[in-house]
Design an enzyme around this catalytic site. Sequence first.
Site, PDB file in Angstrom:
ATOM      1  N   ASP A   1     -43.931  19.828 -33.617  1.00 10.11           N
ATOM      2  CA  ASP A   1     -44.076  20.819 -32.545  1.00 10.11           C
ATOM      3  C   ASP A   1     -42.854  20.749 -31.637  1.00 10.11           C
ATOM      4  O   ASP A   1     -42.531  19.680 -31.114  1.00 10.11           O
ATOM      5  CB  ASP A   1     -45.336  20.504 -31.739  1.00 10.11           C
ATOM      6  CG  ASP A   1     -45.737  21.620 -30.792  1.00 10.11           C
ATOM      7  OD1 ASP A   1     -44.840  22.344 -30.300  1.00 10.11           O
ATOM      8  OD2 ASP A   1     -46.943  21.765 -30.520  1.00 10.11           O
TER       9      ASP A   1
ATOM     10  N   GLU B   1     -45.138  22.161 -46.609  1.00 10.43           N
ATOM     11  CA  GLU B   1     -45.745  23.492 -46.617  1.00 10.43           C
ATOM     12  C   GLU B   1     -45.039  24.424 -45.625  1.00 10.43           C
ATOM     13  O   GLU B   1     -44.745  25.587 -45.935  1.00 10.43           O
ATOM     14  CB  GLU B   1     -47.231  23.400 -46.270  1.00 10.43           C
ATOM     15  CG  GLU B   1     -48.088  22.748 -47.351  1.00 10.43           C
ATOM     16  CD  GLU B   1     -48.186  21.234 -47.211  1.00 10.43           C
ATOM     17  OE1 GLU B   1     -48.915  20.613 -47.984  1.00 10.43           O
ATOM     18  OE2 GLU B   1     -47.503  20.661 -46.315  1.00 10.43           O
TER      19      GLU B   1
ATOM     20  N   ASP C   1     -53.090   9.585 -33.512  1.00  7.17           N
ATOM     21  CA  ASP C   1     -52.067  10.286 -32.754  1.00  7.17           C
ATOM     22  C   ASP C   1     -50.858   9.365 -32.604  1.00  7.17           C
ATOM     23  O   ASP C   1     -51.009   8.170 -32.335  1.00  7.17           O
ATOM     24  CB  ASP C   1     -52.619  10.666 -31.376  1.00  7.17           C
ATOM     25  CG  ASP C   1     -51.740  11.656 -30.639  1.00  7.17           C
ATOM     26  OD1 ASP C   1     -50.522  11.386 -30.505  1.00  7.17           O
ATOM     27  OD2 ASP C   1     -52.261  12.689 -30.181  1.00  7.17           O
TER      28      ASP C   1
END
Length: 231
Positions: A119, A194, A97
């Site tokens: 995000d 992607e 992380d």
Amino acid sequence: MRLRKVHGAEEAVAACPFTIADPGAQRGHFAELFGEHHPNPLHLEIGMGKGQFLTGLAARHPEINYIGMERFASVLIRAVEKQDALQLSNLRFLYQDAEHLNAIFGENEIDRIYLNFSDPWPKDRHAKRRLTSPVYLARYCHVLKLGGVIEQKTDNAALFAYSLDSFRENGWEITSVTYDLHRSEYAAENIMTEYEQRFSQLGNKIMRLTAVRPDEVPPVPADPGPHVHSR
């Protein structure tokens, strides 16, 4: 969107010879992982996803060493599968992380960081979780070399505006900005992720910026220490 758990993903990621097994022990010496190519610049992608972007970069630029950081094994496994086929000597993975960035990397260890379609954390109370928040920018200052660069891509206009303000308010120099990457002067060199392919097919414009770290480095934010995922 709920992440689909891939059975056996953690084990497969751990077994991959390109996965860095003990990042805490490697702190300050990541370049040594690349053998005779250790003098080459070191680039890091945070949240590499399935690896299309970073494997494409690594194949195109053998003169640069790349590390992809991803916290979800069920996503990282797809990058591992690509690397199993490609066997790129200048690409490694971190199953970690980004919150633990400063416990993993030493000072001035990285030349460039990529933040692709992170995000957006749209609610104000979650702003500190955005990867371009002041907390994260301070972390990047310590691991980036003097003159080190952040490159960000997103289709989220609110996040992009927030990022521009955050970089400027924290002393970073914005060196390039485009609000329509695929129709810009940077399009020819761009490698799509992607998500980027999906969003651009929906008609979303892709925004991109580059920013150079300030000379003055802020204090290191509180860090919970390196987290080694259970194997």
